[in-house]
Design an enzyme around this catalytic site. Sequence first.
Site, short mmCIF file in Angstrom:
data_model
loop_
_atom_site.label_atom_id
_atom_site.label_comp_id
_atom_site.label_asym_id
_atom_site.label_seq_id
_atom_site.Cartn_x
_atom_site.Cartn_y
_atom_site.Cartn_z
N SER A 9 -28.27 -32.66 -69.47
CA SER A 9 -26.86 -32.59 -69.90
C SER A 9 -26.56 -33.76 -70.83
CB SER A 9 -25.93 -32.66 -68.70
OG SER A 9 -24.62 -33.00 -69.14
N HIS A 34 -27.96 -28.91 -72.28
CA HIS A 34 -26.73 -28.50 -71.61
C HIS A 34 -25.55 -29.26 -72.19
CE1 HIS A 34 -24.66 -26.75 -68.06
NE2 HIS A 34 -24.01 -27.91 -67.97
N ASP A 36 -21.78 -30.08 -71.80
CA ASP A 36 -20.67 -30.05 -70.85
C ASP A 36 -19.35 -30.24 -71.59
OD1 ASP A 36 -22.69 -31.47 -68.32
OD2 ASP A 36 -21.62 -29.57 -68.21
N MET A 38 -15.47 -30.28 -71.88
CA MET A 38 -14.34 -30.51 -70.97
C MET A 38 -13.06 -30.72 -71.76
SD MET A 38 -16.19 -33.22 -68.43
CE MET A 38 -17.75 -32.82 -67.68
N HIS A 67 -21.60 -25.11 -71.36
CA HIS A 67 -20.86 -25.00 -70.09
C HIS A 67 -19.40 -25.31 -70.38
CE1 HIS A 67 -20.24 -26.85 -65.79
NE2 HIS A 67 -19.56 -25.74 -65.96
N MET A 69 -16.04 -26.03 -69.37
CA MET A 69 -15.14 -26.43 -68.29
C MET A 69 -13.75 -26.60 -68.93
SD MET A 69 -17.68 -29.08 -66.36
CE MET A 69 -18.68 -29.31 -67.82
N MET A 140 -21.86 -25.11 -59.41
CA MET A 140 -21.50 -26.52 -59.53
C MET A 140 -21.75 -27.20 -58.19
SD MET A 140 -20.78 -27.10 -62.55
CE MET A 140 -20.34 -28.82 -62.29
N GLY A 145 -16.41 -32.48 -63.91
CA GLY A 145 -15.61 -33.49 -64.63
C GLY A 145 -16.38 -34.72 -65.00
N PHE A 146 -17.35 -35.08 -64.14
CA PHE A 146 -18.06 -36.34 -64.41
C PHE A 146 -19.53 -36.25 -64.02
CE2 PHE A 146 -14.35 -38.76 -65.53
CZ PHE A 146 -13.33 -38.08 -64.87
N GLY A 148 -23.06 -38.26 -62.70
CA GLY A 148 -23.34 -39.36 -61.77
C GLY A 148 -22.74 -39.22 -60.38
N ASP A 178 -25.83 -27.42 -61.25
CA ASP A 178 -25.34 -28.49 -62.11
C ASP A 178 -24.57 -29.53 -61.31
OD1 ASP A 178 -23.10 -28.45 -65.04
OD2 ASP A 178 -24.14 -30.08 -64.01
N GLY A 180 -25.55 -33.77 -59.72
CA GLY A 180 -26.25 -34.56 -58.70
C GLY A 180 -27.70 -34.17 -58.54
N GLY A 200 -28.11 -34.79 -65.72
CA GLY A 200 -27.58 -35.69 -66.75
C GLY A 200 -28.03 -37.12 -66.47
N SER A 201 -27.37 -37.76 -65.51
CA SER A 201 -27.63 -39.19 -65.30
C SER A 201 -29.07 -39.48 -64.87
CB SER A 201 -26.64 -39.75 -64.27
OG SER A 201 -26.60 -38.91 -63.13
#
Length: 219
Positions: A9, A34, A36, A38, A67, A69, A140, A145-146, A148, A178, A180, A200-201
Amino acid sequence: MKEILIAPSILSADFSSLYDEIKSLKEDGASYLHFDVMDGHFVNNISFGSYVLNCISKKVDLIKDVHLMITDPLKYYLDFVKAGADLITFHYEAIKEEEILLLINKIRENNVKVGISIKPNTDVKKVEPYLSFVDLILIMSVEPGFGGQEFIESSLEKINYLDKKRKENNFLYKIEVDGGINNLTAPKVIENGADILVSGSYIFKSKDRKNAIKLLKGE
Ligand code: DX5
Ligand code: ZN
């Protein structure tokens, strides 16, 4: 052995050098990229719009996985089609129930694959009427929204449910997860039937992204 596909992501990438951040992901083992998106309304954060996709879609040989959102995806999906999306996923919670099949058809008639996503608090049975119409279901595993955030364990039941459903009915949708996703949560979602892992993170904060992607795949 089922092939597990990885979708980094870009939300967690360093946007001051975005192309440098993503140009090696394919050789590092990623298949999707990906995006994201928003809007600060459907989720409590604002990320980026179709312009970012437009800038990089021709520069990377990865499946452009968008994606949305955002509230009112019917109003904006075409911008992402034009910007080069290969797959557009919208949220079940962001659209009137009576417009879902319309949006699915509109995305599909543009030769773009279509996915529907549900937030952690949405019952997976809500998307049952659409399973035969979509290419992908995005679970999800964090509150959107975030990046990490911590993986929400109850996502596993939804993944398992969708995996059973598609086996029973010969549905063709892929299951994407998607939120964690790291070397510890990846095996759990794979074991329950996930096909595509958004991360992502974990990827972008790794010193060795190739190895991080290998670990996500369980290689
Ligand atoms: C949440 C975003 C994140 C992102 C992945 O709205 O969708 O889930 O893609 O972020 P990590 O992998 O850092 O949880
Ligand atoms: Zn996402």
